[in-house]
Scaffold this active site. Structure first.
Site, short mmCIF file in Angstrom:
data_model
loop_
_atom_site.label_atom_id
_atom_site.label_comp_id
_atom_site.label_asym_id
_atom_site.label_seq_id
_atom_site.Cartn_x
_atom_site.Cartn_y
_atom_site.Cartn_z
N ALA A 247 0.81 -1.22 0.00
CA ALA A 247 0.00 0.00 0.00
C ALA A 247 0.84 1.27 0.00
O ALA A 247 0.33 2.34 0.35
CB ALA A 247 -0.93 0.00 1.20
N ALA A 248 2.09 1.19 -0.44
CA ALA A 248 2.94 2.38 -0.44
C ALA A 248 2.37 3.49 -1.31
O ALA A 248 2.38 4.66 -0.93
CB ALA A 248 4.35 2.02 -0.91
N GLY A 249 1.85 3.11 -2.48
CA GLY A 249 1.28 4.12 -3.36
C GLY A 249 0.05 4.78 -2.76
O GLY A 249 -0.19 5.98 -2.95
N ASP A 250 -0.75 4.01 -2.03
CA ASP A 250 -1.93 4.58 -1.38
C ASP A 250 -1.54 5.52 -0.25
O ASP A 250 -2.17 6.56 -0.04
CB ASP A 250 -2.83 3.47 -0.85
#
Length: 317
Positions: A247-250
């Site tokens: 979930a790094a992009g989120d």
């Protein structure tokens, strides 16, 4: 000034909620291969829910989530996880059938592969008048592509606040959606899928022909920003030992939207977002990995140079 020093802001998110079924393994299996994993967990997720939690925790002022869960055992768990993170779930409806599911394999390098089964997310056909009232009271609307495309387009076109789109999973973007988007935040693979350009610099310029502002996240290479006004910036990734990058992009998108809504200059907003993303990959899971505001602020203070200027800003493409 750190985000949130003067006033609070709320972000609305129209998107997906999934229960993530996560298998942790030293090495991910290839096609036709069976491997032995280390552990298994069920973790609240879905790109929409992840971004709502990221925004709520990064702002400290909460966020509003608009979406659907099923009437199975996972629905109440997701609702509670969002509420516990400070997300308003009054517009999270329950529909007959299963909640959305994501099957995720995470290897020891923090890499992942994901299969998403929409479930209740597929029942969301567009925002209701009550949903639009919630959106109108927020500072920005965040969208992704795990809901039906017609629903995403309808929400973007009806929004009266700035629209931030994460084009994931990658898909062809209708012109009427792009016309309603103010800021697009793809990773490099999504940017390539949207523009046809593998080089991030070329992809950034192509995105700016479609929307007013764009940020391409590049994993451990940081991120690139551009606007139609001619501004171009690069921000490096914050060095960190990744445990789970799911979930790094989120985390990045949620924190960036908060910082922009709070009026931070672009360079500072990007640094805030990059720090949130770095903190998220140090923990397993998706929604459960999102950092709190105090953690982000503390990490930023540790990286400031003696004269107070955040380290690592690199103007130019």
């Amino acid at each position: 000034m750190a985000p949130g020093d003067e006033e609070e802001h709320v972000i609305s998110v129209f998107g997906s909620a999934n229960m993530d079924l996560v298998a942790y393994t030293p090495v991910a299996p290839g096609r036709g291969e069976t491997v032995t994993g280390r552990s298994f967990a069920t973790v609240p997720g879905g790109k929409g829910a992840n971004q709502a939690i990221a925004a709520a925790k990064a702002s400290g002022a909460g966020a509003a989530f608009i979406g659907a869960v099923g009437d199975d055992a996972f629905g109440p768990v997701l609702r509670a996880a969002l509420a516990d993170a400070g997300v308003d779930v009054s517009r999270l409806r329950e529909v007959p059938g299963p909640t959305g599911i994501a099957h995720i394999v995470v290897d020891d390098d923090g890499g992942n592969s994901i299969i998403v089964i929409p479930g209740a997310n597929g029942a969301v056909t567009g925002p209701t008048p009550q949903d639009l009232a919630v959106i109108a009271r927020s500072d920005a609307l965040m969208l992704q592509l795990e809901l039906p495309m017609d629903a995403v387009v309808a929400a973007a076109r009806a929004a009266t606040v700035p629209v931030v789109l994460t084009p994931a999973p990658a898909a062809e973007l209708p012109p009427e959606l792009l016309a309603a988007v103010d800021l697009i935040v793809p990773n490099e693979h999504e940017a390539a899928a949207v523009t046809g350009h593998d080089d991030p610099g070329d992809a950034l310029e192509a995105l700016l022909e479609l929307v007013p502002e764009a940020v391409i996240t590049l994993g451990d290479q940081g991120a690139r920003y551009g606007s139609r006004t001619g501004e171009r910036l690069r921000v490096p990734a914050v060095p960190v030992r990744a445990v789970d990058t799911t979930a790094a992009g989120d985390a990045f998108a949620g924190a960036l939207t908060v910082a922009r809504a709070e009026g931070l200059p672009v360079a500072e907003a990007l640094r805030f977002a990059a720090t949130a993303a770095a903190l998220s990959v140090r923990r397993a899971g998706a929604g459960t990995s999102m950092p709190a505001r105090a953690e982000i602020d503390a990490a930023l203070r540790r990286t400031e140079r003696p004269h107070g200027r955040p380290a690592g800003r690199h103007p130019g493409p």
